[in-house]
Write a protein that holds these residues in place. Structure first.
Motif: not given
Ligand code: CMP
Length: 140
Positions: A9-11, A49-51, A61-63
Motif C-alpha cells: 500500500i503506497k504512500p 525493490f524497483y531495480a 519519480d517512482l523512487v
Molecule cells: P507498480 O506496480 O508499483 O510498478 C512500477 C510502478 O511505476 C507502477 O506501479 C507505477 O506506479 C509507476 N509508473 C509510472 N509511470 C509508469 C509507466 N509509464 N508504466 C508503468 N509504470 C509506471
C-alpha cells in the motif's frame, strides 16, 4: 493453486488512511494477510525493490514517490493470489482501471496509484524475500 504474492500500500493510500478499506478488499476476496509491516523506504531500498525499472524514464519519480512517506507491505496468500490481487488492484494507470478496483477508487495518478502487487510467481518469490527475509508467516 494456493499462491503467495507481495502487496504494497503506497504512500498516497497510507496518507489517505485507507489501509483498512484495502485490507477488507483482500480479505473479502479470500486473500489472507500472513505477514505485514509498515516501513519508510530509504532511497537504496526503493531503488533496489524497483531495480528492474532502472532504465525507464519514470524511475526517478517512482523512487522519489515511494520514499515520500511510509508504505504498508504485506504477504497475501490464497487461491490464485497473484492474479486475484492484480484483478483487485485494476490497471496500473488509474484512468484505465475498471470500476470498483482499488486503483479506480483510491488512486490519483500512475505514480500515486495506491498499491503495488507482484506480477508473476518469480517476482512474488523475489519481492517477498526482499521485504520479509527472516519473517515468520502465518498461513491459516
Ligand atoms: P507498480 O506496480 O508499483 O510498478 C512500477 C510502478 O511505476 C507502477 O506501479 C507505477 O506506479 C509507476 N509508473 C509510472 N509511470 C509508469 C509507466 N509509464 N508504466 C508503468 N509504470 C509506471
Amino acid at each position: 493453486a494456493i499462491e503467495r504474492t507481495l502487496s504494497i500500500i503506497k504512500p498516497d493510500a497510507v496518507a489517505k488512511d485507507v489501509i483498512g478499506q484495502i485490507y477488507s478488499r483482500f480479505e473479502n476476496a479470500g486473500l489472507k494477510i500472513i505477514a505485514a509491516r509498515m516501513v519508510k523506504l530509504s532511497r537504496a531500498e526503493a531503488e533496489g525493490f524497483y531495480a528492474e525499472h532502472r532504465e525507464r524514464p519514470f524511475f526517478k519519480d517512482l523512487v522519489d514517490f515511494m520514499m515520500s512517506g511510509p508504505v504498508m507491505v504485506q504477504v497475501l496468500e490464497g487461491d490464485n493470489a497473484i492474479a486475484k490481487n492484480r484483478e483487485l488492484m485494476g490497471a496500473t494507470n488509474p484512468k484505465e482501471a475498471d470500476k470498483g478496483t482499488i486503483r479506480a477508487d483510491f488512486a490519483d495518478s500512475i505514480d500515486a496509484n495506491a498499491v503495488h502487487g507482484s506480477d508473476s510467481a518469480t517476482a512474488a518469490t523475489k519481492e517477498i524475500a526482499f521485504f520479509f527475509p527472516e519473517t515468520q508467516t502465518y498461513s491459516r
